[in-house]
Design an enzyme around this catalytic site. Structure first.
Site, PDB file in Angstrom:
ATOM      1  N   CYS A  11       0.839  -1.196   0.000  1.00 49.87           N
ATOM      2  CA  CYS A  11       0.000   0.000   0.000  1.00 49.87           C
ATOM      3  C   CYS A  11       0.874   1.245   0.000  1.00 49.87           C
ATOM      4  CB  CYS A  11      -0.937   0.020   1.205  1.00 49.87           C
ATOM      5  SG  CYS A  11      -0.083   0.283   2.770  1.00 49.87           S
ATOM      6  N   CYS A  14       3.638   1.628   2.509  1.00 51.30           N
ATOM      7  CA  CYS A  14       4.879   0.907   2.176  1.00 51.30           C
ATOM      8  C   CYS A  14       5.773   1.759   1.284  1.00 51.30           C
ATOM      9  CB  CYS A  14       4.564  -0.402   1.443  1.00 51.30           C
ATOM     10  SG  CYS A  14       3.608  -1.582   2.394  1.00 51.30           S
ATOM     11  N   ASP A 439       5.243  29.916 -31.454  1.00 48.15           N
ATOM     12  CA  ASP A 439       6.198  30.337 -32.464  1.00 48.15           C
ATOM     13  C   ASP A 439       5.497  30.253 -33.816  1.00 48.15           C
ATOM     14  OD1 ASP A 439       8.766  30.872 -33.683  1.00 48.15           O
ATOM     15  OD2 ASP A 439       8.757  28.769 -34.280  1.00 48.15           O
ATOM     16  N   ASP A 640       9.477  24.705 -32.293  1.00 54.43           N
ATOM     17  CA  ASP A 640      10.078  23.537 -32.943  1.00 54.43           C
ATOM     18  C   ASP A 640      11.540  23.715 -33.305  1.00 54.43           C
ATOM     19  OD1 ASP A 640       9.705  25.383 -35.014  1.00 54.43           O
ATOM     20  OD2 ASP A 640       9.623  23.777 -36.498  1.00 54.43           O
ATOM     21  N   ASP A 644      14.167  28.059 -30.344  1.00 52.73           N
ATOM     22  CA  ASP A 644      13.055  28.020 -29.389  1.00 52.73           C
ATOM     23  C   ASP A 644      13.449  27.380 -28.061  1.00 52.73           C
ATOM     24  OD1 ASP A 644      11.264  29.164 -31.219  1.00 52.73           O
ATOM     25  OD2 ASP A 644      10.833  27.221 -32.120  1.00 52.73           O
TER      26      ASP A 644
END
Length: 760
Positions: A11, A14, A439, A640, A644
């Site tokens: 659980c 733990c 962009d 991209d 950037d």
């Protein structure tokens, strides 16, 4: 980041214990434990042996994961995701049910409904008690894991869910054994009334039923947890195990591990491409849906890139390997998804803090409940039943699973559709953005200039374009590519321009068939031509129209006579206006960043439908723009290119278009594999849906315990007469975790299509 497998966790308490123990090791800078995948990721300088010792000292077992060499990912990662729990739980459950049926027949069927028993048992209550004892012991042996893990956690001062189950079942069993021995004493003394009294004090069936019902819940939970990793397991299965290596013209099938960078490999129709590379020979249509989610096949010709796990559909391809093993796109996606599962979202820390103290508090409540009922004069059996009900209804598992299962499912659903969240933090935080900065080139637009308009003056359109094509063939300017592409598409022939020269001031010149050609912007071309005032006025007026539409006019002349004008523009992606409209409908402020001049930028911004245009931004100025926007709210940057990367890093959330550069992708928090702007609102909606799912899970986990624990303790007995049998408490505990995991699986129904309106 080193990955470890952890065994013995049951659980959230733990996982919190393991995390705390490893974080205390010298040299460990960060530790994250996943209860969902039974794995642990550790950052720092501490060696593996020290980390494993710390886990073992906490009462659990650990081993280091070894990364596999094949392009499909790591072999240990594959093992970690394999559903090994469900088969074991199924065997335990079948054995438990087989033993429980006769136990329930004797304890409840005979006692409550007077079902018949063999003559030997007539009036022999001690024998009936012994039968119940034997069946209960057998069920406890079958489910010994609860007791081993539970009491081990108690010894290490780290009580967990198994501790609650073990204490509840053991308490029922021990009290029943006491009642059985007391019954034998009553039989010896001939006290028939006491014999019947102790017969009703047996809780053997509760001890056994608690274990069986929790096992049912565990099996359902394990099965559901196994489904949360389906997307990741599906990706791993995509990787081919062999490749057709081509050496000296001879084809040989070899294991994928033997393929190296620079090797040639063949792919026939119907086969998966084994590693990343590019086409050397052949033409084909390749289905890339496994990586991008895009179902339409992509045509591949010599020079085009190919990726591992994509399907060659039509022609024979001879390719050269460029990335193998863990460097392939598929492997990077697998690692990205698994790393996201291994990290924790900020909201998970709330559940972790609660889970860390939850079990000790529940044990304390159970003890207080027992004492209070004893003090008000209730029998030991009744008081014990209330305390046991508190133990078995409390469910730290539901709290511990509320966040990781939703993160895993949400991340898997995103990966399946080409949206990759690098961490759980990025999956949670993406949905909180208030401003999206886009962009322009390659994000809103295709990043590929195209001829949009042709305006001849004093000649035929074909003559103008032939002259433009002949001159621009020698140019390396980005805008020249648009005219060259138009010429290639329209079967133009090479004209053989001599004495070509690129002139400062954005101009070109050359000689064709003894005639001097000139091309370029108006500032250059106006000094090279003789033109009537009316023609000049008309030409410049049309040029201004093109410029207002975001297009760049290029002028061409021959021997000092104007031939006309060609308008070139970076064409907008088909889905950009729709994607931007969807972002605005979601309550997000959309900004376009571009290095274009103000007039061109405003024209493109108007076509795209953005809220704000920031023009004339130099590559190194984007980061400063993002920093300024962050003063107004949480910002996501979508880009991209190499330029950037600083802005992607600076933004609260960096989103990289997948077709962009590796640098941009590395700098981003989210990667859009399809290179579609429409995936930006989809990523934000998925993030919001996942966060909403986590909130629902946490609500039900908390509310379940808030309502269930007082009910189990008997808080409503005097008001409403409500009590809770320990067996029903155990059933409720089992169902709570199952419901949380099942609710998270609803994220698989998330729709990636157009959604025009969403409340921000």
């Amino acid at each position: 980041m080193e990955q470890y497998k952890v065994k013995g966790m049951s659980c959230a308490a733990c996982s919190a214990r393991v995390e705390k123990a490893v974080s205390a090791v010298d040299g460990v800078t960060d530790c994250t434990v996943s209860l969902l995948t039974n794995s642990m990721s550790v950052e720092g300088t501490a060696d593996a042996a020290t980390i494993i010792r710390a886990v073992e000292k906490a009462g659990y077992k650990a081993s280091k994961m070894k990364a596999g060499k094949q392009s499909g990912g790591a072999t240990d990662e594959d093992d970690a995701l394999k559903d090994t729990e469900t088969p074991l739980m199924r065997k335990r459950l079948i054995a438990s049910v087989v033993l429980l049926i006769p136990l329930m027949y004797v304890s409840m069927g005979h006692m409550m409904w007077n079902w018949p028993l063999p003559p030997f048992f007539e009036g022999n209550h001690v024998a009936m008690g012994l039968v119940q004892l034997l069946f209960t012991v057998a069920i406890m042996v079958v489910n010994q894991k609860f007791f081993v893990n539970g009491f081990k956690g108690l010894i290490h001062r780290a009580p967990n869910m198994d501790t609650l189950v073990a204490l509840g079942s053991a308490a029922s069993f021990i009290y029943s054994v006491y009642a059985l021995f007391a019954m034998t004493d009553a039989v010896v003394k001939g006290q028939e009334t006491q014999v019947m009294h102790y017969m009703h004090e047996f809780y053997f069936e509760s001890a056994a039923m608690i274990l069986t019902l929790i096992t049912v819940g565990k099996m359902l939970e394990a099965k559901s947890k196994g489904r949360t990793t389906d997307a990741l397991k599906g990706l791993m299965k995509l990787a081919p195990k062999t490749a057709v290596l081509v050496k000296d013209g001879v084809e040989q099938t070899v294991p994928i591990e033997q393929l190296h960078i620079g090797d040639l490999f063949a792919v026939r129709p119907g086969e998966n491409i084994p590693v990343d590379g590019f086409v050397k020979e052949g033409n084909s249509a390749v289905n890339e849906s496994a990586l991008t989610g895009e179902s339409i096949p992509v045509d591949k010709n010599p020079g085009d890139p190919v990726s591992a796990a994509t399907l060659n559909q039509s022609g024979y391809l001879l390719c050269e390997a460029t990335r193998v093993g863990e460097d392939t796109t598929l492997s990077q996606i697998i690692h990205m998804v698994s790393d996201a599962a291994a990290t924790k979202a900020p909201i998970a820390k709330v559940a972790d803090k609660v889970s860390g103290v939850f079990v000790p508090i529940v044990i304390s409540i159970a003890i207080v409940t027992f004492v209070i009922w004893m003090l008000v004069g209730r029998p030991v059996g009744y008081s014990l039943a209330r305390a046991i009900s508190v133990l078995v209804i409390s469910c730290p598992c539901a709290l511990g699973l509320a966040t990781p299962v939703a993160i895993m499912v949400g991340n898997g659903v995103g990966a399946k559709h080409g949206i990759l969240f690098k961490t759980a933090v990025s999956l949670e935080e993406t949905g909180k953005v208030q401003i999206v900065a886009l962009d322009k080139t390659g994000t809103i637009t295709k990043g590929e200039p195209r001829v949009t308009d042709i305006f001849p003056v004093g000649c035929e359109e074909a003559y103008l374009m032939h002259a433009a094509y002949a001159l621009e063939q020698k140019s390396e300017h980005p805008l020249a590519k648009a005219i060259i592409a138009w010429g290639d598409a329209n079967n133009q022939t090479e004209a053989g321009v001599r004495e070509f020269q690129a002139v400062s001031g954005n101009g070109l010149m050359g000689v064709r068939d003894g005639k001097h050609l000139q091309g370029g912007n108006w500032n250059y071309i106006s000094g090279q031509i003789r033109i009537a005032k009316e023609e000049e006025t008309e030409l410049r007026k049309q040029a201004e129209v093109y410029a207002s539409e975001g297009k760049t006019p290029l002028f061409f002349a021959e021997d000092g006579k104007i031939l006309g004008m060609v308008a070139v523009a970076d064409v907008m992606k088909e889905d950009s206006p729709e994607a931007i409209a969807e972002l605005k409908n979601m309550g997000i402020h959309v900004v376009m960043l571009t290095g274009d001049n103000e007039q061109t930028a405003q024209a493109i911004g108007k076509q795209a439908g953005v809220d704000e245009v920031i023009a004339g931004v130099l590559p190194d100025g984007k980061e400063a723009v993002i920093a300024n926007l962050q003063k107004k709210g949480k910002v996501a940057m979508v880009g991209d290119g190499v330029n950037d990367a600083p802005a992607l890093t600076r933004a609260d959330m960096g989103i990289a278009i997948g077709a962009g550069t590796d640098i941009a992708i590395d700098a981003a928090d989210v990667v859009l594999m399809k290179s579609r702007l429409s995936d930006v609102p989809a990523a934000i909606r998925l993030s919001r849906a996942t966060l909403r799912n986590i909130h629902e899970n946490l609500f039900w986990a908390f509310i379940y315990n808030i309502i269930g624990i007082p009910l189990a303790a008997g808080a409503w007995v005097h008001l409403f007469g409500w009590t809770l049998n320990p067996m029903f408490g155990a059933a409720a505990m089992s169902l709570s975790s199952f419901c949380v995991v099942t609710n998270a699986l609803r994220l698989n129904l998330f729709k990636f299509g157009k959604k025009q309106r969403e409340t921000a």
